[in-house]
Enzyme design. Structure first.
Site, PDB file in Angstrom:
ATOM      1  N   HIS A   1       0.844  -1.199   0.000  1.00 27.19           N
ATOM      2  CA  HIS A   1       0.000   0.000   0.000  1.00 27.19           C
ATOM      3  C   HIS A   1       0.876   1.245   0.000  1.00 27.19           C
ATOM      4  CE1 HIS A   1      -3.889  -1.953   1.797  1.00 27.19           C
ATOM      5  NE2 HIS A   1      -3.467  -2.558   0.708  1.00 27.19           N
TER       6      HIS A   1
ATOM      7  N   TYR B   1      -8.992   4.884   8.025  1.00 28.23           N
ATOM      8  CA  TYR B   1      -9.138   5.230   9.439  1.00 28.23           C
ATOM      9  C   TYR B   1     -10.227   6.297   9.499  1.00 28.23           C
ATOM     10  CZ  TYR B   1      -4.760   2.836  10.727  1.00 28.23           C
ATOM     11  OH  TYR B   1      -3.786   1.907  10.969  1.00 28.23           O
TER      12      TYR B   1
ATOM     13  N   PRO C   1      -3.575  -0.245  19.573  1.00 27.37           N
ATOM     14  CA  PRO C   1      -3.389  -0.717  18.190  1.00 27.37           C
ATOM     15  C   PRO C   1      -3.516   0.351  17.106  1.00 27.37           C
ATOM     16  CG  PRO C   1      -5.519  -1.411  19.031  1.00 27.37           C
ATOM     17  CD  PRO C   1      -4.807  -0.778  20.175  1.00 27.37           C
TER      18      PRO C   1
ATOM     19  N   LYS D   1       1.542  -0.598  15.566  1.00 32.54           N
ATOM     20  CA  LYS D   1       2.976  -0.669  15.893  1.00 32.54           C
ATOM     21  C   LYS D   1       3.411  -1.926  16.662  1.00 32.54           C
ATOM     22  CE  LYS D   1       4.435   2.947  13.940  1.00 32.54           C
ATOM     23  NZ  LYS D   1       4.150   2.410  12.620  1.00 32.54           N
TER      24      LYS D   1
ATOM     25  N   TYR E   1       4.185   6.196  10.519  1.00 32.95           N
ATOM     26  CA  TYR E   1       3.394   5.028  10.094  1.00 32.95           C
ATOM     27  C   TYR E   1       4.257   4.038   9.307  1.00 32.95           C
ATOM     28  CZ  TYR E   1      -0.911   2.493   9.250  1.00 32.95           C
ATOM     29  OH  TYR E   1      -1.888   1.517   9.250  1.00 32.95           O
TER      30      TYR E   1
HETATM   31  P1  FAD Z   1       3.160 -12.771  21.080  1.00 30.01           P
HETATM   32  O1  FAD Z   1       2.821 -12.741  19.650  1.00 30.01           O
HETATM   33  O2  FAD Z   1       2.062 -12.587  22.063  1.00 30.01           O
HETATM   34  O3  FAD Z   1       3.889 -14.167  21.358  1.00 30.01           O
HETATM   35  C1  FAD Z   1       4.161 -14.625  22.663  1.00 30.01           C
HETATM   36  C2  FAD Z   1       4.191 -16.155  22.655  1.00 30.01           C
HETATM   37  O4  FAD Z   1       4.639 -16.610  23.928  1.00 30.01           O
HETATM   38  C3  FAD Z   1       2.823 -16.776  22.443  1.00 30.01           C
HETATM   39  O5  FAD Z   1       2.863 -17.694  21.381  1.00 30.01           O
HETATM   40  C4  FAD Z   1       2.505 -17.456  23.771  1.00 30.01           C
HETATM   41  O6  FAD Z   1       1.737 -18.640  23.609  1.00 30.01           O
HETATM   42  C5  FAD Z   1       3.903 -17.758  24.277  1.00 30.01           C
HETATM   43  N1  FAD Z   1       4.012 -17.923  25.740  1.00 30.01           N
HETATM   44  C6  FAD Z   1       3.460 -17.140  26.706  1.00 30.01           C
HETATM   45  N2  FAD Z   1       3.838 -17.578  27.926  1.00 30.01           N
HETATM   46  C7  FAD Z   1       4.640 -18.654  27.721  1.00 30.01           C
HETATM   47  C8  FAD Z   1       5.345 -19.547  28.604  1.00 30.01           C
HETATM   48  N3  FAD Z   1       5.307 -19.382  29.942  1.00 30.01           N
HETATM   49  N4  FAD Z   1       6.067 -20.555  28.070  1.00 30.01           N
HETATM   50  C9  FAD Z   1       6.132 -20.708  26.716  1.00 30.01           C
HETATM   51  N5  FAD Z   1       5.476 -19.901  25.843  1.00 30.01           N
HETATM   52  C10 FAD Z   1       4.760 -18.882  26.338  1.00 30.01           C
HETATM   53  N6  FAD Z   1      -0.764  -5.202  16.926  1.00 30.01           N
HETATM   54  C11 FAD Z   1      -0.916  -4.440  15.869  1.00 30.01           C
HETATM   55  O7  FAD Z   1       0.073  -3.842  15.411  1.00 30.01           O
HETATM   56  N7  FAD Z   1      -2.154  -4.348  15.283  1.00 30.01           N
HETATM   57  C12 FAD Z   1      -3.260  -5.052  15.765  1.00 30.01           C
HETATM   58  O8  FAD Z   1      -4.333  -4.976  15.209  1.00 30.01           O
HETATM   59  C13 FAD Z   1      -3.111  -5.856  16.873  1.00 30.01           C
HETATM   60  N8  FAD Z   1      -4.164  -6.571  17.376  1.00 30.01           N
HETATM   61  C14 FAD Z   1      -3.955  -7.364  18.477  1.00 30.01           C
HETATM   62  C15 FAD Z   1      -5.028  -8.101  19.027  1.00 30.01           C
HETATM   63  C16 FAD Z   1      -4.840  -8.907  20.160  1.00 30.01           C
HETATM   64  C17 FAD Z   1      -5.998  -9.688  20.755  1.00 30.01           C
HETATM   65  C18 FAD Z   1      -3.560  -8.972  20.755  1.00 30.01           C
HETATM   66  C19 FAD Z   1      -3.321  -9.858  21.983  1.00 30.01           C
HETATM   67  C20 FAD Z   1      -2.512  -8.253  20.193  1.00 30.01           C
HETATM   68  C21 FAD Z   1      -2.690  -7.433  19.062  1.00 30.01           C
HETATM   69  N9  FAD Z   1      -1.653  -6.682  18.501  1.00 30.01           N
HETATM   70  C22 FAD Z   1      -1.816  -5.911  17.436  1.00 30.01           C
HETATM   71  C23 FAD Z   1      -0.332  -6.682  19.031  1.00 30.01           C
HETATM   72  C24 FAD Z   1       0.578  -7.641  18.281  1.00 30.01           C
HETATM   73  O9  FAD Z   1      -0.153  -8.782  17.926  1.00 30.01           O
HETATM   74  C25 FAD Z   1       1.704  -7.921  19.225  1.00 30.01           C
HETATM   75  O10 FAD Z   1       2.410  -6.703  19.405  1.00 30.01           O
HETATM   76  C26 FAD Z   1       2.645  -9.026  18.771  1.00 30.01           C
HETATM   77  O11 FAD Z   1       1.978 -10.266  18.797  1.00 30.01           O
HETATM   78  C27 FAD Z   1       3.859  -9.076  19.695  1.00 30.01           C
HETATM   79  O12 FAD Z   1       4.627 -10.197  19.405  1.00 30.01           O
HETATM   80  P2  FAD Z   1       5.399 -10.965  20.546  1.00 30.01           P
HETATM   81  O13 FAD Z   1       6.247 -11.960  19.830  1.00 30.01           O
HETATM   82  O14 FAD Z   1       6.021 -10.002  21.467  1.00 30.01           O
HETATM   83  O15 FAD Z   1       4.281 -11.691  21.442  1.00 30.01           O
HETATM   84  C1  DHB Z   2      -4.842  -3.569  11.456  1.00 27.28           C
HETATM   85  C2  DHB Z   2      -4.756  -3.370  12.805  1.00 27.28           C
HETATM   86  C3  DHB Z   2      -4.387  -2.140  13.286  1.00 27.28           C
HETATM   87  O1  DHB Z   2      -4.281  -1.925  14.602  1.00 27.28           O
HETATM   88  C4  DHB Z   2      -4.116  -1.097  12.432  1.00 27.28           C
HETATM   89  O2  DHB Z   2      -3.790   0.116  12.948  1.00 27.28           O
HETATM   90  C5  DHB Z   2      -4.193  -1.295  11.085  1.00 27.28           C
HETATM   91  C6  DHB Z   2      -4.569  -2.548  10.590  1.00 27.28           C
HETATM   92  C7  DHB Z   2      -5.240  -4.901  10.927  1.00 27.28           C
HETATM   93  O3  DHB Z   2      -5.509  -5.798  11.729  1.00 27.28           O
HETATM   94  O4  DHB Z   2      -5.317  -5.060   9.703  1.00 27.28           O
END
Ligand code: FAD
Ligand code: DHB
Length: 400
Positions: free
Chosen positions: A76, A203, A293, A297, A383
């Site tokens: 995009h 948005y 969200p 980021k 962004y």
């Molecule tokens: P995670 O992806 O959470 O990975 C952590 C992993 O650790 C998981 O697989 C978990 O099972 C594992 N774990 C936890 N505890 C243990 C343990 N004790 N032993 C072994 N394994 C363990 N970000 C955006 O930018 N846009 C969005 O729209 C957005 N929507 C989101 C919606 C939800 C419901 C959530 C929860 C998050 C969202 N985020 C979004 C944030 C984004 O998904 C996270 O920033 C990203 O997943 C971070 O990655 P991570 O690897 O730090 O953690």
């Molecule tokens: C999506 C999620 C977000 O938080 C955002 O700012 C833009 C896109 C998505 O899930 O596609």
């Protein structure tokens, strides 16, 4: 007891990318993951984020895990802002010379797992890390539980907590402070078999509340509605969601409803743990910091942390140089607070506010943005990630 170099808790984007990059340098990393591979790859609870910054796409491409992302993701040039019944296009490529890449986090996790296992990397699924022993020694030891309920130990040179926002491991950082902000909103998110409202994200700001129109493919929509954090999912049947999305889009584009594949509620919070490391123990991604969200980021920050820790560990293992490890917290907090700032700015720009004075300021800010190329440049550079992932692309060697 088995000895390894780096023990990583959590097979999310942060843990998997770090493990994969280290593996390519010949550093032995083992990832412990509490859930099954199938759960990570297919559960609707793991759909999550969808926007990769320009630099995130480049980091993943260089790391050699970008084949499907490049084939299936959507490039995009910018985004639309919807307000006052009109759509304003912000062309990031014109404003800052870079765009973004739309690709679902769950697909990315599938890609990271496939590539990492493909080069002999080790991810122990359904192995929950339960404790950390000998933290302040040269060999911190990870204690885990196997799927059969046995207790095992990994004696490590470094331990990394990448265990997500509900992290149980960040508690091992002594003397930590948590800086927190609770936003008075939640997001109701849906994934639907329906064509997206536009070819790029919208948005939309509406007096009734914010709405976001995103996508996963030309036939899959990912949309969000600002709701009160006390709302319950059962109060939002399909019909009400589509009606509300239509209303908040204000006639600026057309949406065609389709069957819902997933529906979720996410409260909006931000927090940062300081410091993010202690001795040979490091915290990465959502385990150490969470953003609302709105600025898309969270996932991108997780990749930034992995790049920074990868560089520091390479300096240690290749050159015997520990100073980048000592600077980990300082280096990570720089991109984290920049993203907190931008996420705060986007959130308060786009969400309807209860306080009438604040609400009028918000509308003034939106109109100012519509007329000011300088403010549009601020939005665009944040962004696409000029201060986050783009800073780290050069740290990642290109895989053949
Ligand atoms: P995670 O992806 O959470 O990975 C952590 C992993 O650790 C998981 O697989 C978990 O099972 C594992 N774990 C936890 N505890 C243990 C343990 N004790 N032993 C072994 N394994 C363990 N970000 C955006 O930018 N846009 C969005 O729209 C957005 N929507 C989101 C919606 C939800 C419901 C959530 C929860 C998050 C969202 N985020 C979004 C944030 C984004 O998904 C996270 O920033 C990203 O997943 C971070 O990655 P991570 O690897 O730090 O953690
Ligand atoms: C999506 C999620 C977000 O938080 C955002 O700012 C833009 C896109 C998505 O899930 O596609």
């Amino acid at each position: 007891m088995r000895r390894i170099q780096v023990g990583i808790v959590g097979a999310g984007p942060a843990g998997l990318l770090l493990a994969h990059l280290l593996r390519q340098e010949g550093v032995e990393a083992v990832v412990l993951e509490a859930k099954s591979r199938e759960y990570l790859e297919t559960s609707p609870h793991r759909i999550r984020a969808g926007v990769l910054e320009h630099g995130a796409k480049e980091i993943l491409r260089r790391a050699g895990v970008g084949d499907r992302m490049l084939a299936r993701g959507l490039g995009h040039k910018g985004i639309y802002l919807g307000f006052d019944g009109q759509l304003l296009h912000l062309d990031f490529e014109t404003l800052v010379g870079k765009g973004i890449w739309v690709y679902g986090q769950q697909y990315l996790v599938q890609d990271l797992i496939r590539h990492h296992l493909g080069v002999g990397g080790e991810v122990l699924f359904e192995h929950e890390a339960v404790d950390l022993e000998d933290l302040h020694t040269p060999n911190p030891t990870l204690v885990y539980r196997t799927p059969e309920g046995r207790i095992g130990r990994l004696r490590c040179e470094f331990v990394v907590a990448a265990d997500g926002s509900h992290s149980s491991f960040r508690r091992f950082i002594p003397g930590q402070r948590v800086h927190e902000k609770v936003y008075p909103f939640a997001w109701l998110g849906i994934l639907a078999e329906a064509p997206p409202a536009a070819e790029e994200l919208i948005y939309a700001s509406h007096p009734q509340g914010f709405a976001l129109f995103s996508m996963r493919s030309p036939s899959l929509s990912r949309n969000y509605l600002q709701v009160d954090p006390r709302e319950r999912l059962e109060d939002w049947p399909e019909e009400r969601i589509w009606e509300e999305l239509n209303l908040r889009l204000g006639g600026a584009a057309e949406i065609r409803p389709g069957p819902l594949l997933e529906k979720s509620l996410t409260p909006m919070r931000a927090w940062v743990v300081e410091p993010l490391h202690s001795g040979r123990f490091f915290v990465m991604g959502d385990a150490g910091h969470v953003v609302p969200p709105t600025g898309a980021k969270g996932l991108n920050l997780a990749l930034c942390d992995a790049a920074v820790l990868y560089r520091a560990m390479c300096a240690f293992y290749k050159e015997g140089e520990a100073h980048l490890l000592d600077r980990y917290t300082q280096d990570v907090l720089r991109h984290v607070w920049q993203a907190e700032l931008f996420s705060y700015w986007m959130t308060t720009l786009l969400h309807t506010l209860r306080d009438p004075f604040e609400e009028r300021l918000r509308v003034a800010k939106l109109r100012h943005l519509a007329e000011s190329p300088l403010l549009q440049g601020f939005l665009a550079e944040n962004y696409v990630g000029l201060h986050t992932t783009v800073r780290y692309v050069d740290l990642i060697p290109v895989q053949p």
